[in-house]
Design a protein around this motif. Structure first.
Motif, mmCIF file in Angstrom:
data_model
loop_
_atom_site.group_PDB
_atom_site.id
_atom_site.type_symbol
_atom_site.label_atom_id
_atom_site.label_comp_id
_atom_site.label_asym_id
_atom_site.label_seq_id
_atom_site.Cartn_x
_atom_site.Cartn_y
_atom_site.Cartn_z
ATOM 1 N N ILE A 154 0.825 -1.215 0.000
ATOM 2 C CA ILE A 154 0.000 0.000 0.000
ATOM 3 C C ILE A 154 0.854 1.258 0.000
ATOM 4 C CG2 ILE A 154 -1.972 -1.123 1.111
ATOM 5 C CD1 ILE A 154 -1.066 0.130 3.750
ATOM 6 N N ALA A 155 2.139 1.134 0.326
ATOM 7 C CA ALA A 155 3.010 2.312 0.345
ATOM 8 C C ALA A 155 4.466 1.866 0.332
ATOM 9 C CB ALA A 155 2.736 3.173 1.572
ATOM 10 N N ARG A 156 5.324 2.767 -0.138
ATOM 11 C CA ARG A 156 6.764 2.546 -0.119
ATOM 12 C C ARG A 156 7.421 3.713 0.597
ATOM 13 N NH1 ARG A 156 7.790 2.872 -5.204
ATOM 14 N NH2 ARG A 156 7.841 0.677 -5.792
ATOM 15 N N ILE A 157 8.357 3.410 1.474
ATOM 16 C CA ILE A 157 9.163 4.437 2.128
ATOM 17 C C ILE A 157 10.540 4.428 1.473
ATOM 18 C CG2 ILE A 157 10.294 5.140 4.276
ATOM 19 C CD1 ILE A 157 7.940 4.004 5.790
ATOM 20 N N GLY A 158 10.926 5.553 0.894
ATOM 21 C CA GLY A 158 12.220 5.666 0.243
ATOM 22 C C GLY A 158 12.151 5.322 -1.232
ATOM 23 N N LYS A 159 13.110 5.866 -1.987
ATOM 24 C CA LYS A 159 13.188 5.600 -3.424
ATOM 25 C C LYS A 159 14.457 4.846 -3.801
ATOM 26 C CE LYS A 159 12.616 9.915 -4.751
ATOM 27 N NZ LYS A 159 12.346 11.087 -5.620
ATOM 28 N N GLY A 160 15.184 4.357 -2.794
ATOM 29 C CA GLY A 160 16.423 3.639 -3.062
ATOM 30 C C GLY A 160 17.616 4.567 -3.044
ATOM 31 N N SER A 161 18.801 3.993 -2.932
ATOM 32 C CA SER A 161 20.011 4.804 -2.928
ATOM 33 C C SER A 161 20.350 5.247 -4.342
ATOM 34 C CB SER A 161 21.172 4.037 -2.300
ATOM 35 O OG SER A 161 21.274 2.731 -2.828
ATOM 36 N N LEU A 162 21.044 6.370 -4.440
ATOM 37 C CA LEU A 162 21.198 7.103 -5.687
ATOM 38 C C LEU A 162 22.396 6.625 -6.502
ATOM 39 C CD1 LEU A 162 19.978 9.491 -7.215
ATOM 40 C CD2 LEU A 162 21.377 11.022 -5.810
ATOM 41 N N GLY A 163 22.186 6.494 -7.831
ATOM 42 C CA GLY A 163 23.243 6.061 -8.729
ATOM 43 C C GLY A 163 23.577 7.110 -9.771
ATOM 44 N N GLN A 164 23.260 6.831 -11.045
ATOM 45 C CA GLN A 164 23.624 7.708 -12.157
ATOM 46 C C GLN A 164 22.412 8.469 -12.693
ATOM 47 O OE1 GLN A 164 25.519 5.321 -15.186
ATOM 48 N NE2 GLN A 164 27.338 4.923 -13.933
ATOM 49 N N ILE A 165 22.681 9.510 -13.490
ATOM 50 C CA ILE A 165 21.620 10.272 -14.166
ATOM 51 C C ILE A 165 21.938 10.387 -15.653
ATOM 52 C CG2 ILE A 165 20.875 11.629 -12.175
ATOM 53 C CD1 ILE A 165 22.626 13.926 -13.269
ATOM 54 N N HIS A 166 20.881 10.343 -16.474
ATOM 55 C CA HIS A 166 21.020 10.587 -17.911
ATOM 56 C C HIS A 166 19.720 11.199 -18.429
ATOM 57 C CE1 HIS A 166 24.802 8.472 -18.454
ATOM 58 N NE2 HIS A 166 24.308 7.434 -17.802
ATOM 59 N N PHE A 167 19.823 12.198 -19.286
ATOM 60 C CA PHE A 167 18.652 12.675 -20.008
ATOM 61 C C PHE A 167 18.347 11.701 -21.142
ATOM 62 C CE2 PHE A 167 19.905 16.756 -18.145
ATOM 63 C CZ PHE A 167 18.667 17.309 -17.830
ATOM 64 N N SER A 168 17.065 11.500 -21.415
ATOM 65 C CA SER A 168 16.696 10.716 -22.593
ATOM 66 C C SER A 168 17.132 11.501 -23.825
ATOM 67 C CB SER A 168 15.191 10.454 -22.626
ATOM 68 O OG SER A 168 14.472 11.679 -22.652
ATOM 69 N N ALA A 196 15.024 22.980 -9.483
ATOM 70 C CA ALA A 196 14.312 21.949 -8.718
ATOM 71 C C ALA A 196 15.316 21.062 -8.009
ATOM 72 C CB ALA A 196 13.425 21.107 -9.632
ATOM 73 N N ILE A 197 14.868 20.454 -6.919
ATOM 74 C CA ILE A 197 15.693 19.534 -6.139
ATOM 75 C C ILE A 197 14.915 18.239 -5.952
ATOM 76 C CG2 ILE A 197 16.990 19.190 -4.004
ATOM 77 C CD1 ILE A 197 16.856 22.238 -3.592
ATOM 78 N N PHE A 198 15.506 17.105 -6.312
ATOM 79 C CA PHE A 198 14.888 15.805 -6.100
ATOM 80 C C PHE A 198 15.467 15.214 -4.812
ATOM 81 C CE2 PHE A 198 15.059 14.971 -11.004
ATOM 82 C CZ PHE A 198 14.420 16.191 -11.223
ATOM 83 N N THR A 199 14.591 14.803 -3.935
ATOM 84 C CA THR A 199 15.030 14.215 -2.668
ATOM 85 C C THR A 199 14.404 12.825 -2.493
ATOM 86 O OG1 THR A 199 13.201 15.255 -1.461
ATOM 87 C CG2 THR A 199 15.269 16.493 -1.608
ATOM 88 N N GLY A 200 14.699 12.202 -1.373
ATOM 89 C CA GLY A 200 14.103 10.905 -1.062
ATOM 90 C C GLY A 200 14.983 9.727 -1.416
ATOM 91 N N TYR A 201 16.179 9.990 -1.945
ATOM 92 C CA TYR A 201 17.090 8.902 -2.309
ATOM 93 C C TYR A 201 17.998 8.574 -1.121
ATOM 94 C CZ TYR A 201 15.688 10.228 -7.030
ATOM 95 O OH TYR A 201 14.961 10.528 -8.154
ATOM 96 N N THR A 202 17.765 7.462 -0.522
ATOM 97 C CA THR A 202 18.590 7.036 0.598
ATOM 98 C C THR A 202 18.462 5.533 0.761
ATOM 99 O OG1 THR A 202 19.128 7.463 2.927
ATOM 100 C CG2 THR A 202 16.790 7.307 2.353
ATOM 101 N N ARG A 203 19.388 4.940 1.469
ATOM 102 C CA ARG A 203 19.356 3.500 1.695
ATOM 103 C C ARG A 203 18.947 3.239 3.129
ATOM 104 N NH1 ARG A 203 20.986 -0.425 -1.399
ATOM 105 N NH2 ARG A 203 21.078 -2.523 -0.542
ATOM 106 N N ILE A 204 17.800 2.593 3.315
ATOM 107 C CA ILE A 204 17.278 2.273 4.641
ATOM 108 C C ILE A 204 17.806 0.903 5.062
ATOM 109 C CG2 ILE A 204 15.193 1.828 5.983
ATOM 110 C CD1 ILE A 204 13.734 3.776 4.064
ATOM 111 N N ASN A 205 18.453 0.864 6.203
ATOM 112 C CA ASN A 205 19.027 -0.392 6.699
ATOM 113 C C ASN A 205 18.146 -1.079 7.734
ATOM 114 O OD1 ASN A 205 21.420 -0.116 5.185
ATOM 115 N ND2 ASN A 205 22.271 1.265 6.720
ATOM 116 N N THR A 206 17.376 -0.292 8.462
ATOM 117 C CA THR A 206 16.611 -0.847 9.575
ATOM 118 C C THR A 206 15.374 0.004 9.839
ATOM 119 O OG1 THR A 206 16.754 -1.510 11.914
ATOM 120 C CG2 THR A 206 17.964 0.457 11.264
#
Length: 583
Positions: free
Chosen positions: A48-62, A352-362
C-alpha cells in the motif's frame, strides 16, 4: 516558472499593498522547488506504500530530452526534466544497489549493468549488461562478460555496439548488438577501469581508469589508438565535444584538459580553485563545459575564452555526475548528498531539487503503530506516517556512522540507535532527537586492544525489556568468531551484566514477554540460548522461547499492517489480512 508570471487581480488595489503582495508571490514561487516525492509509483502486489526511493546512482537525459532518468537500488526513476515530478519507475527484480546504465541513441533501449544469473566455469559470480526495451520495460538481450561489477556502459551513435567496463579486473567489453559477437579489447589500464564513452561520430570510444590516463579505442575492431597523458592524478571523467574535434578530461588533480580528438595532442588546461574535478560535460552547442567538483561546487566554463563563467552552489557533498539537457537549457547534477538538482544553464539558478534517495538499513514501529522510524546509510533517523508514508521529521542518529539497527522504548519516548564503526548505542529523545545516554561497549584501552589485535566488533541486535528499564544487546567480534550479550540500564546507559561472552556470533537478542528471560540466536550447536534476565544464569530453552519473526519483517502493534525492510534499501508497507479476510 509560470508561477512567476503573476497578474494584478484588482485594479483598485493600492499600489503599496499590491507591491507587497507581489513580492511575496515572487519570493515564494520563484524559489528553487523541492520536487514532491512520489515514491508510490510501481508498488509491488499487495503493498500500500513505499518508504524511500532507493540509494542514488547515475543520471542521464533521454535523447529527446523529455525525461531525466535516475538509477537507484530499486530501478530507474523517470522524472519530468522541468518540474522534477516522478513519471514512472522501471523496476528490475533482485536489484539491491544502484547500477550503471545508458540510453540507446534512439531512446528505445536502455543498457543496464547487473549481476548475472549465470556463472562462469569456475563458479564465481559474473556480471552482465542487459539491454531493455525502454517502451515496455522488458529485458530483450543479455551479454555476459565481467567478473566485477559493471561500472559504465555506452552505446555507439548508430546503436549497433555497446561498450562496457568492469572495474578492478581491468576489462572493457565491446558487443555487436546485431550479432551478439564479443569483440576482444586489449588490456591497457594497469589499475582498473571505471568509465567508457563513445565519440559522437562513432568510430572511437574512450576509457578511463586509475592510472591518470585516458585511452582511445577503435569502436569496431577494439584496437588501441591513442593514450592521453598529462594529468597528475586519476582521470575521473571524459567527454567528446559535439563536433567530435575535442576531448575534455576532468581529473582529481583539479584540472580540465582539452585534447585534439584526432591526434591526441594537448590543447589547453582549465584550472580553478580547490577541489578535484569529478565530472565534465559539453553543452550541446559546444561553447561551454560544466564540471562537477569534489567540494560540491559546479563550474561553468566558456570554451572560447577559457574563463570560468559562474559557479553553481547548493550541493553539500561531492558531485557524482553532471549532464546537459539536449536543448542546452538545463543542467542536471547528482551528488553524494543524496539529491539531484536541476539548474538553469543560462542563469545558473537552481530550478528543482529531487530528494528521497537514501538507503534504509533498519526500521521499527512506534508502540502506538502510527509511526515507522528508519535508520539510514547516512546516519540519519527518519520518522514516517504509517497511513500516508509521508516523512514527518528527521534528525541525526549518529553523525559518525551508518545506522544498522534501531528500536523504540516501550513508552515510545526514546529510540535506541545502533551505528557502525562506533561500538556504541545512542539513546535519543524520540521527539527532539536530544541525546539521553550512550551504551559504550568499549573504553579507550579496549579500543586500542581491538586495533592492535586486528579485532572488529559489531552490534547486531538490541531490545528493550517490557518495562523499559533494561536493554539487551547482542554483538560479535567477527574477526575471531566471538559473541557477546550485554544487559544495560536503560535510564543511565550503564552496563549491568555480561550475560554471555564466548565462541559463536550472536545474531538476535530479545526479552521474553514477561521480561524474565533473555533469548538469543547465534552460531551455536543449539541455535537458541536462554538466560535468566536478573541472575544471568543459563536456562534450558523451551518451545515457547523459540524466537519468531524476522528483523526485516515488522508487525505493527495493532496488527493492521506489516513493514518489510527490503534488501534494496526501501520499506514496503502492507495491510495485514485477518483470518476472516483470508477466508
Amino acid at each position: 516558472m509560470n508561477c512567476c508570471n503573476y497578474k494584478r487581480s484588482t485594479p483598485t488595489m493600492k499600489t503599496s499593498l499590491f507591491s507587497i503582495f507581489a513580492a511575496i508571490i515572487v519570493s515564494v514561487c520563484c524559489f528553487p522547488s523541492t520536487a514532491q516525492d512520489n515514491a508510490q509509483i510501481g508498488l509491488s502486489e499487495g503493498a500500500i506504500a513505499r518508504i524511500g526511493k532507493g540509494s542514488l546512482g547515475q543520471i542521464h537525459f533521454s535523447p529527446d530530452g523529455s525525461k531525466l532518468a535516475v538509477s537507484t537500488s530499486i530501478g530507474i526513476w523517470f522524472h519530468d526534466p522541468h518540474t522534477g515530478k516522478e513519471l514512472e519507475l522501471l523496476q528490475r527484480p533482485n536489484i539491491t544497489y544502484p547500477f550503471s546504465f545508458a540510453f540507446s541513441p534512439d531512446g528505445n533501449r536502455i543498457g543496464i549493468g547487473v549481476r548475472a544469473k549465470k556463472r562462469n566455469a569456475s563458479g564465481s559470480s559474473r556480471y552482465s549488461v542487459e539491454v531493455w526495451d525502454a517502451t515496455i520495460g522488458e529485458a530483450k538481450e543479455t551479454r555476459l562478460g565481467h567478473l566485477h561489477g559493471v561500472r559504465s556502459i555506452t552505446f555507439s551513435p548508430d546503436g549497433n555496439y555497446v561498450a562496457s567496463v568492469g572495474g578492478f579486473n581491468n576489462t572493457a567489453r565491446l558487443w555487436n548488438t546485431q550479432t551478439g559477437k564479443n569483440i576482444s579489447i586489449r588490456r591497457m589500464h594497469s589499475k582498473g577501469i571505471n568509465l567508457v564513452v563513445f565519440a559522437l561520430d562513432g568510430p572511437t570510444f574512450a576509457t578511463l581508469g586509475y592510472d591518470n590516463a585516458a585511452y582511445l579505442w577503435d569502436g569496431k575492431t577494439g584496437n588501441h589508438k591513442l593514450t592521453l597523458t598529462g594529468h597528475t592524478k586519476q582521470v575521473s571523467s571524459v567527454v567528446y565535444s559535439p563536433d567530435n574535434k575535442t576531448i575534455a578530461t576532468g581529473s582529481r588533480d583539479g584540472t580540465i584538459r582539452l585534447w585534439d580528438a584526432a591526434t591526441g595532442n594537448h590543447k589547453t588546461t582549465l584550472t580553478s580553485g580547490d577541489g578535484s574535478v569529478t565530472s565534465v560535460a559539453f553543452s550541446p552547442d559546444g561553447e561551454a563545459i560544466v564540471s562537477g567538483k569534489e567540494n560540491g561546487d559546479i563550474e561553468l566554463w566558456d570554451i572560447r575564452t577559457e574563463k570560468l563563467k559562474t559557479t553553481l552552489t547548493g550541493h553539500t557533498k561531492s558531485i557524482k555526475s553532471v549532464a546537459y539537457a539536449p536543448n542546452g537549457k538545463t543542467i542536471a547534477s547528482v551528488s553524494s548528498d543524496k539529491t539531484v538538482r536541476l539548474w538553469d544553464a543560462s542563469t545558473g539558478k537552481s530550478k528543482a531539487i529531487f530528494t528521497g534517495y537514501t538507503r534504509i538499513n533498519t526500521a521499527a514501529y512506534s508502540p502506538d503503530g502510527k509511526t515507522i522510524v528508519t535508520g539510514n546509510q547516512d546516519g540519519n533517523v527518519h520518522f514516517w506516517d504509517v497511513s500516508t508514508a509521508k516523512l514527518k521529521t528527521t534528525f541525526t542518529g549518529d553523525k559518525d556512522g551508518i545506522i544498522f539497527n534501531i528500536t523504540y522504548s516501550p513508552d515510545g519516548k526514546t529510540i535506541a540507535v545502533v551505528s557502525s564503526y562506533n561500538d556504541r548505542v545512542l539513546l535519543r529523545d524520540a521527539k527532539t532527537g536530544k541525546h539521553k545516554a550512550t551504551l559504550k561497549h568499549f573504553g579507550l584501552i579496549d579500543t586500542i586492544f581491538l586495533i592492535l589485535q586486528n579485532r572488529e566488533y559489531d552490534i547486531y541486535s538490541i531490545a528493550y525489556s517490557p518495562d523499559g528499564n533494561s536493554i539487551v544487546t547482542g554483538g560479535d567480534y567477527y574477526t575471531v568468531e566471538k559473541g557477546t550479550v550485554y544487559l544495560w540500564n536503560a535510564r543511565t546507559g550503564k552496563r549491568k551484566k555480561v550475560i554471555f561472552k564466548g565462541p559463536g556470533a550472536v545474531y538476535t537478542v530479545v526479552f521474553s514477554k514477561d521480561g524474565k528471560k533473555i533469548i538469543a540466536t547465534g552460531e551455536w550447536q543449539k541455535k537458541t540460548r536462554v538466560w535468566h534476565a536478573e541472575t544471568g544464569k543459563e536456562l534450558t530453552p523451551t518451545p515457547a522461547d523459540m524466537p519468531s519473526g524476522s528483523k526485516r519483517l515488522l508487525h505493527s502493534p495493532d496488527g493492521t499492517t506489516t513493514a518489510q525492510v527490503s534488501q534494496n534499501g526501501t520499506v514496503l508497507i502492507r495491510k495485514r489480512e485477518t483470518t476472516l479476510q483470508k477466508k
